[in-house]
Enzyme design. Structure first.
Site, PDB file in Angstrom:
ATOM      1  CB  CYS A 381      15.312  13.254  29.951  1.00  6.22           C
ATOM      2  SG  CYS A 381      14.752  11.836  28.969  1.00  6.22           S
ATOM      3  CG  HIS A 507      11.027  15.468  29.871  1.00  2.00           C
ATOM      4  ND1 HIS A 507      12.012  16.167  29.212  1.00  2.00           N
ATOM      5  CD2 HIS A 507      11.129  14.184  29.446  1.00  2.00           C
ATOM      6  CE1 HIS A 507      12.678  15.357  28.420  1.00  2.00           C
ATOM      7  NE2 HIS A 507      12.167  14.142  28.539  1.00  2.00           N
ATOM      8  CD  GLU A 509      11.421  19.521  30.478  1.00  2.00           C
ATOM      9  OE1 GLU A 509      11.814  18.960  29.450  1.00  2.00           O
ATOM     10  OE2 GLU A 509      11.714  19.114  31.621  1.00  2.00           O
TER      11      GLU A 509
END
Length: 567
Positions: A381, A507, A509
């Site tokens: 990001c 993102h 994650e």
């Protein structure tokens, strides 16, 4: 009928209700049941999206674009339960919904009160996730019993058995049994008081899970059971885990929690299949490699701000059989002390997302250091945007290139506001949010990692790569490895002549699990392993991570990797 488990907490906050709830969900799924997870938070904010990471930790984003509590990350990592905006409600959302109904005249002029209108709305949102395909709904009540703001939620779950029957509801209370070193003994009185407060509200816990540092003796267990009106077997010990959070589900199994839940709710199930989690712990305990990763962020000193980042590195370590030692580096410190001093010796550098100007130049310096020193780099990001800024300034030759987020008058706005964001004035829930598709270019590391041409990843941002500069960057060696399907937005950039330099606007994650590491995190960790192997070979001996910069305990242990002595 769908069964309901309500999880409450007492004595102190941060006991791990989210992790315990997720572990219960995992154990029930391992028995073949279909589970839904839900978090009810007592704060008045409409969602966590406008809250500082120092206040709340990370904001966890779902596929549907909901900005939710970080505990939903535990739910998604431990279970396969579908999560939607109905999986997380706050007091603010509840009151807003009731007020909107009152404004529309739905209460026919009645006085609107906490009971029954607010509690009815809470019961309504619980029932929304109890669909016909769900065997068990696990609802975690945020906050601590005794807090004023939690009372409407506790009253609502007290009433809930009146709707569905007491036999279909189970109350689990998580509490703390502190150990006093001076006295050399555990103290049960805080737990007695916490349960007493619940019973005054009208809720009798069915199971008590006791967090503790030391083992609870039979005598102490009997005492807790007697004063809390429970059978002794319903008092479950949950001792602190020094090694890994993934020990928690197996610890609960060893204490018979899942058996008691199934017996109490009359759930006929198979024996739990725990082989995947046993394999996870085996890999964690028997790594083939040891590497160090520097995470350079604005909120590095606050471990919950990048919780999913650390968990995803952990998952990649599990997959690649590597122990990962994390160095949490404040980006503002790099501005003061320089990247060479703080980043030398690491096998990989990761720059995560964030908002605000503080520490931006430190992140840019970290990117340059990784690029020039050929250290595996992963930007996420804002980390991608910093990579673009650095490359624009130092390779493309765009002097003072910047993002309009930080310099509205920059001569070279290589990062600029999304068109769809230009007319938006409100803060909450207005970014580019949720799952968005992207296409991957052939011959790129990203395409190799994913193994597919099209992907969908979760976003949370307002700014993007400025396409005016795309040709200049491409001519100077930057590869646009991923774009939106219409080619309008840059999603991934790479440097082909680098061991591993990948930066993404989304993102990743948020889509990593311990049983299925995200492919980009796995690729990044593998590149770090290869760098460590090359360094060891050239040095002729094993090289340790910098003392005091990467703690000897990894993120896997749940300890703070920044706890070492200053370098």
């Amino acid at each position: 009928m769908t069964k309901h488990i309500f999880v409450t907490g007492g004595v102190v906050s941060s006991l791990g209700k989210g992790l315990t709830s997720a572990s219960i969900g995992m154990l029930l799924e391992a028995r073949g049941l279909k589970v839904r997870m839900q978090k009810l938070d007592p704060y008045i904010n409409v969602d966590p999206g406008t809250m500082s990471p120092y206040q709340h930790g990370e904001v966890y984003v779902l596929d549907d674009g909901s900005e939710t509590d970080l505990d939903l990350g535990h739910y998604e990592r431990f279970t396969n339960a579908p999560l939607t905006r109905d999986s997380n409600y706050t007091t603010g959302q509840i009151y807003l919904s009731v007020i909107e109904k009152e404004r529309k005249g739905q209460f026919l002029g009645k006085t609107v009160q906490v009971i029954p209108h607010i509690t009815d709305e809470i019961k309504h949102v619980i029932r929304k996730v109890a669909d016909a395909d769900t065997d068990v709904v696990i609802t975690e009540i945020g906050g601590t019993v005794g807090d004023i703001e939690s009372l409407p939620f506790l009253e609502a779950i007290r009433q809930y058995p009146l709707l569905v029957g007491r036999e279909n509801c189970l109350y689990i209370h998580l509490t703390l049994v502190p150990y006093l070193k001076a006295a050399g003994e555990l103290k049960t009185k805080p737990t007695q008081h916490s349960v007493g407060q619940l019973r005054q509200i009208g809720i009798q816990p069915d199971i008590l899970i006791c967090r503790c540092e030391q083992p609870i003796s039979r005598e102490e267990r009997d005492k807790i059971a007697l004063f809390c009106n429970l059978p002794p077997q319903a008092v479950i010990e949950e001792r602190d885990k020094d090694f890994s959070i993934y020990e928690v589900p197996l610890s609960l199994v060893s204490n018979g929690l899942d058996d008691q839940i199934c017996e109490r709710l009359k759930l006929s199930t198979q024996s739990p299949d725990l082989d995947p989690f046993n394999e996870i712990l085996h890999r964690l305990r028997n790594p083939n490699h040891e590497i160090s990763i520097a995470v350079v962020g604005k909120y590095a000193e606050h471990k919950d701000a990048y919780k999913s980042i650390y968990e995803s590195l952990d998952h990649a370590g599990i997959r690649q059989r590597a122990q990962i030692r994390i160095g949490r580096i404040q980006s503002s410190d790099i501005e003061d002390e320089g990247p060479e001093y703080l980043l030398s010796g690491y096998d990989g550098i990761l720059v995560p997302g964030g908002f605000g100007e503080r520490g931006i130049e430190g992140k840019v310096q970290a990117v340059r250091y990784a690029r020039e020193k050929q250290i595996p780099f992963f930007g996420i990001c804002l980390g991608m945007q910093c990579a673009v800024i650095e490359y624009g300034r130092n390779v493309v030759g765009l002097e003072h290139a910047h993002s309009t987020e930080f310099d509205k008058n920059t001569k070279h706005p290589v990062i600029c506001l999304l068109d769809e964001q230009r007319e938006i004035t409100q803060m909450g829930g207005t970014m580019r949010l949720g799952s968005q598709p992207a296409k991957l270019a052939e011959g790129t590391r990203s395409r190799e990692a994913y193994g597919v041409e099209e992907i969908a990843e979760r976003h949370r941002h307002r700014y993007e790569f400025n396409n005016v500069y795309r040709q200049q960057f491409s001519a100077n060696g930057m590869k646009f490895a991923g774009t939106s399907p219409d080619d309008a937005l840059v999603e991934i950039v790479e440097l082909p002549n680098h061991p591993w330099f990948v930066a993404v606007q989304f993102h990743p994650e948020f889509k990593s699990k311990p049983t299925k590491a995200h492919p980009l995190f796995a690729g990044f960790v593998q590149a770090a392993i290869e760098r460590r192997a090359r360094r060891n070979k050239s040095a002729g001996e094993s090289e340790k991570a910098p003392e005091g910069r990467a703690d000897s305990s990894s993120v896997q242990s749940g300890q703070d990797p920044s706890a070492g002595q200053p370098a």
